[in-house]
Design an enzyme around this catalytic site. Structure first.
Site, PDB file in Angstrom:
ATOM      1  N   LYS A 273       9.926  -6.602 -14.190  1.00 32.43           N
ATOM      2  CA  LYS A 273       9.562  -6.899 -12.649  1.00 32.43           C
ATOM      3  C   LYS A 273      10.063  -7.961 -12.834  1.00 32.43           C
ATOM      4  O   LYS A 273       9.076  -8.901 -13.096  1.00 32.43           O
ATOM      5  CB  LYS A 273       8.328  -6.268 -12.286  1.00 32.43           C
ATOM      6  N   GLU A 277       6.569 -10.260  -6.099  1.00 31.87           N
ATOM      7  CA  GLU A 277       5.117 -10.287  -6.332  1.00 31.87           C
ATOM      8  C   GLU A 277       4.239 -11.573  -7.232  1.00 31.87           C
ATOM      9  O   GLU A 277       3.108 -10.732  -8.096  1.00 31.87           O
ATOM     10  CB  GLU A 277       4.402  -9.093  -6.264  1.00 31.87           C
ATOM     11  N   ASP A 356       8.091  -0.238   1.214  1.00 34.69           N
ATOM     12  CA  ASP A 356       7.111   0.154  -0.459  1.00 34.69           C
ATOM     13  C   ASP A 356       7.195   2.212  -0.762  1.00 34.69           C
ATOM     14  O   ASP A 356       6.279   1.852  -0.689  1.00 34.69           O
ATOM     15  CB  ASP A 356       6.389  -0.974  -0.575  1.00 34.69           C
ATOM     16  N   GLU A 378      14.162   4.445  -8.057  1.00 34.17           N
ATOM     17  CA  GLU A 378      12.700   4.688  -8.693  1.00 34.17           C
ATOM     18  C   GLU A 378      11.781   5.245  -7.003  1.00 34.17           C
ATOM     19  O   GLU A 378      12.004   5.396  -6.061  1.00 34.17           O
ATOM     20  CB  GLU A 378      12.556   3.598  -8.851  1.00 34.17           C
ATOM     21  N   GLU A 384       0.018   6.188  -3.836  1.00 32.54           N
ATOM     22  CA  GLU A 384      -0.640   5.121  -3.460  1.00 32.54           C
ATOM     23  C   GLU A 384      -0.571   5.131  -1.529  1.00 32.54           C
ATOM     24  O   GLU A 384      -1.329   4.627  -1.268  1.00 32.54           O
ATOM     25  CB  GLU A 384       0.187   3.676  -3.244  1.00 32.54           C
TER      26      GLU A 384
HETATM   27  C1  GCV Z   1       2.681  -2.902  -9.660  1.00 28.32           C
HETATM   28  C2  GCV Z   1       3.860  -2.292  -4.636  1.00 28.32           C
HETATM   29  C3  GCV Z   1       2.233  -2.013  -4.963  1.00 28.32           C
HETATM   30  C4  GCV Z   1       2.144  -2.721  -6.260  1.00 28.32           C
HETATM   31  C5  GCV Z   1       3.066  -2.557  -7.234  1.00 28.32           C
HETATM   32  C6  GCV Z   1       4.696  -2.927  -6.913  1.00 28.32           C
HETATM   33  C7  GCV Z   1       5.699  -2.872  -7.253  1.00 28.32           C
HETATM   34  O1  GCV Z   1       3.872  -3.407  -3.594  1.00 28.32           O
HETATM   35  O2  GCV Z   1       1.591  -1.922  -4.387  1.00 28.32           O
HETATM   36  O3  GCV Z   1       0.683  -2.936  -7.111  1.00 28.32           O
HETATM   37  O4  GCV Z   1       3.145  -3.374  -8.291  1.00 28.32           O
HETATM   38  O5  GCV Z   1       4.795  -2.397  -5.860  1.00 28.32           O
HETATM   39  O6  GCV Z   1       6.345  -1.607  -7.525  1.00 28.32           O
HETATM   40  O7  GCV Z   1       6.685  -3.318  -8.449  1.00 28.32           O
END
Ligand code: GCV
Length: 657
Positions: A273, A277, A356, A378, A384
């Site tokens: 990644k 973020e 997301d 994915e 979540e």
């Molecule tokens: C692992 C979303 C989730 C994050 C996650 C991110 C991702 O933003 O809230 O927790 O991070 O996706 O897929 O990298």
């Protein structure tokens, strides 16, 4: 030597492999032919079944039996994972070219149960449609101050890591590998894609921990992968840069990777990644994501490894006042110009929707737009945004819709996913594996759909129910799970608009929770209407990222499917849906219906009390109370919010606050 089946710790649920599932196999005379580690796994499985149910298993006997079941290596041309199944003259025969194929063949016989031993069957070949069927774990080695042991985990702690260290006892990991093999999964990444300091070291001085986990999973045909930090040369190597075109950086990755393969010869590869973020990435050096991915691909290539490079790249520091920046556009805008520039062993891993993992999103337009790149799609098994394993929400129908969606001319998403299907796991060290016992169905369904994306999800659900619960409660369980995703959609954010969740942890309603935030997830509700204009004509232009016919279908509010209307268009509350209802009445009706459907499901579950073992029944019954409370909260907040904005009363005069 046959490999003994893993022994579950006291109180841990056997999920879809209870001893009873092996009754048909265990009462037979079985011959096993061939050699190799996975043949020993198969032998161990059959031996354990025979021990329980009185059958007999022999190995490589020269006599002709008679045998009820013959499991043997021998056939050519089936690849490592394919197998054939036939039944003739009272003998059921599974033949495979490789050990994995034999193991999958055995589990196929287990799923068939008695039906595998009745009548005649002409020879049929079974092969996975996708070569890579992978689970990503967002597990932290050390407990993260905000995200805990497992980021977005709702099933206790990590199966692999505990408070800074690999678990010493890997018997449960073996049992997990066994469950995964039984639904067709063949790869796992064992740590979070957000790679914090402790986790970064798994690549170097902590690789022994990863090797131990890989050793526990290998007998079930599962290859281990690792999430790595793009900044590893800086963090771990003491280099002044992580620039992907720098010679010293390239040499560092080559050497680090050589050492990984020394420890884990069948290591699968890296998951990355980057520039997402807050994670480091090639943008810091003015390089592209193809440069970044190819750096790691080059290091892995001599050993047959793959880099999974995630396409989840967007600006999470945007200004809500800026109406031109659209998070939905980001992955396409970043990656389409790079088509054809990724190394053959680089896989671009694309979330199935552009945002997301919301309960309803369109299929990501990136999936059809990179013909010269290997894409993996994915999914998110961990819930979540779909009830966090406190709500029943079986995602099979959603995934099946996504995988069957004709994104390119002549190709569905499942067919375009040449790099495989990946999902974020929902499993942890909880006694039921998944927190909510019924969330096991999501994990199982993911594996089966990865094996065959065009499988009927309802049939997969029934398969899971049959294995896990037996025939007694089957009809009730099917009723509880089958429509649960649509029910969840009804009582949460309407018509594809998404989010409206509480910021941070993402559980429960907060209509404006993200409305003025930098994360780029808005609904723009005002007194006249709601929704995001993503048309080319008047909006962000996102609809134009699709090929034909979807660009036109989504461009106009008249042709856009109801369920995605507010994702693509800002419309008035009086806008008439294809269903014949106004948007506002649809919001009220679905929210009342959603709660009623949860009440009905809870009652069906209550009626299964004598047909389901007490521990599972109690846990699900308790969780239904929370689901109902939460669904009512969603209903009342959403309905009140839109009533107050619009001033339009419910046509049926129901209670709105
Ligand atoms: C692992 C979303 C989730 C994050 C996650 C991110 C991702 O933003 O809230 O927790 O991070 O996706 O897929 O990298």
């Amino acid at each position: 030597m046959p490999l003994p089946v893993p022994v579950l710790p006291e109180g841990v649920d056997p999920a879809w492999l209870p001893p009873a599932a092996f009754r048909a196999v265990g009462g037979r005379r079985t011959l096993i032919r061939g050699s190799g580690p996975l043949v020993e796994t198969v032998h161990g499985e059959v031996a354990e079944a025979c021990r329980r149910f009185g059958g007999r298993v022999v190995r490589d006997a020269s006599d002709d039996g008679p045998y009820d079941l013959v499991l043997g290596l021998g056939a050519d041309g089936l690849g490592d994972e394919g197998f054939t199944l036939a039944r003739e003259g009272g003998t059921t025969t599974v033949t495979a070219s490789g050990g994995r194929g034999l193991l999958y063949g055995l589990f196929h016989v287990v799923r068939l149960g008695e039906a595998a031993f009745t009548g005649e069957r002409s020879r049929r070949t079974h092969r996975p449609a996708l070569a890579l069927r992978m689970l990503d774990h967002w597990d932290n080695v050390a407990v993260h101050p905000v995200m805990g042991q497992v980021e977005r985990g709702y099933a206790g702690g990590s199966l692999f890591w505990e408070d800074g260290r690999a678990r010493g006892d890997l018997e449960r990991v073996r049992a997990y590998g066994r469950l995964l093999a039984a639904c067709g999964i063949n790869a796992i990444s064992v740590n979070n894609v957000n790679v914090h300091a402790t986790e970064a070291r798994l690549l170097t001085d902590r690789i022994g921990d990863v090797a131990a986990i890989a050793g526990a999973l290998r007998p079930y045909g599962i290859r281990t992968h690792l999430s790595v930090s793009f900044a590893a040369p800086l963090l771990l190597g003491g280099l002044p840069t992580a620039d992907p075109l720098d010679g010293a950086v390239r040499a560092w990755w080559a050497e680090a990777t050589r050492r990984v393969y020394e420890a884990i010869p069948d290591f699968g590869g890296y998951v990355v990644k980057a520039d997402s973020e807050g994670q480091p990435g090639p943008f810091a050096y003015g390089r592209s994501h193809a440069d970044g991915a190819n750096l790691l691909a080059a290091a892995l290539e001599p050993f047959g490894g793959t880099v999974h490079w995630r396409a989840f790249v967007y600006d999470h520091r945007q200004d809500w006042r800026d109406r031109t920046t659209d998070r939905a556009r980001a992955a396409y805008d970043h990656f389409v110009p790079l088509d054809g520039r990724f190394a053959p062993n680089a896989v671009l891993q694309v979330k199935h929707g552009p945002m997301d993992f919301q309960v309803r999103e369109p299929v990501s337009p990136l999936i059809g737009a990179m013909p010269r790149t290997r894409l993996a799609v994915e999914l998110q098994v961990t819930q979540e945004y779909t009830g966090q394993q406190r709500h029943v929400c079986w995602l099979g129908p959603m995934w099946s819709d996504v995988l069957g969606f004709p994104i390119e001319p002549g190709a569905s998403v499942g067919e375009s996913a040449r790099g495989g299907l990946v999902a974020v796991s929902n499993a942890g060290d909880d006694p039921f594996w998944t927190g909510h016992p019924l969330a096991q169905a999501n994990l199982y369904t993911f594996g089966r759909l990865a094996w065959r994306p065009d499988a009927d999800p309802g049939a997969v659900l029934d398969e899971w129910i049959g294995l896990t619960y037996g025939p007694g409660p089957a009809a009730g369980l099917h009723a509880v799970l089958d429509g649960s995703w649509r029910t969840y959609e009804k009582y949460t954010a309407p018509l594809g608009v998404g989010f409206m969740v509480q910021p941070g942890h993402h559980y429960g309603p907060s209509v404006d929770g993200y409305e003025y935030s930098p994360w780029g997830t808005y609904h723009f509700a005002d007194r006249d209407g709601v929704g995001v204009d993503r048309s080319v004509a008047t909006g962000t232009g996102y609809a134009g990222q699709y090929g034909k016919p979807w660009a036109e279908v989504y461009e106009s509010a008249d042709s856009c499917p109801d369920e995605l209307l507010l994702f693509f268009h800002h419309v008035s509350y009086a806008h008439l849906l294809a269903s014949g209802k106004t948007v506002i009445q649809h919001i009220y009706d679905t929210h009342f219906e959603g709660v009623e459907e949860v009440e009905a499901a809870r009652d069906v579950w209550a009626g299964l009390v004598d047909l389901v073992d007490p521990a599972r029944h109690r846990r699900v019954a308790e969780l239904f109370e929370e689901q109902l409370r939460s669904a009512r909260e969603w209903r009342d907040q959403i309905n009140s919010y839109f009533f107050r904005k619009s001033g339009v009363p419910d046509a049926h005069g129901r209670r709105i606050y």
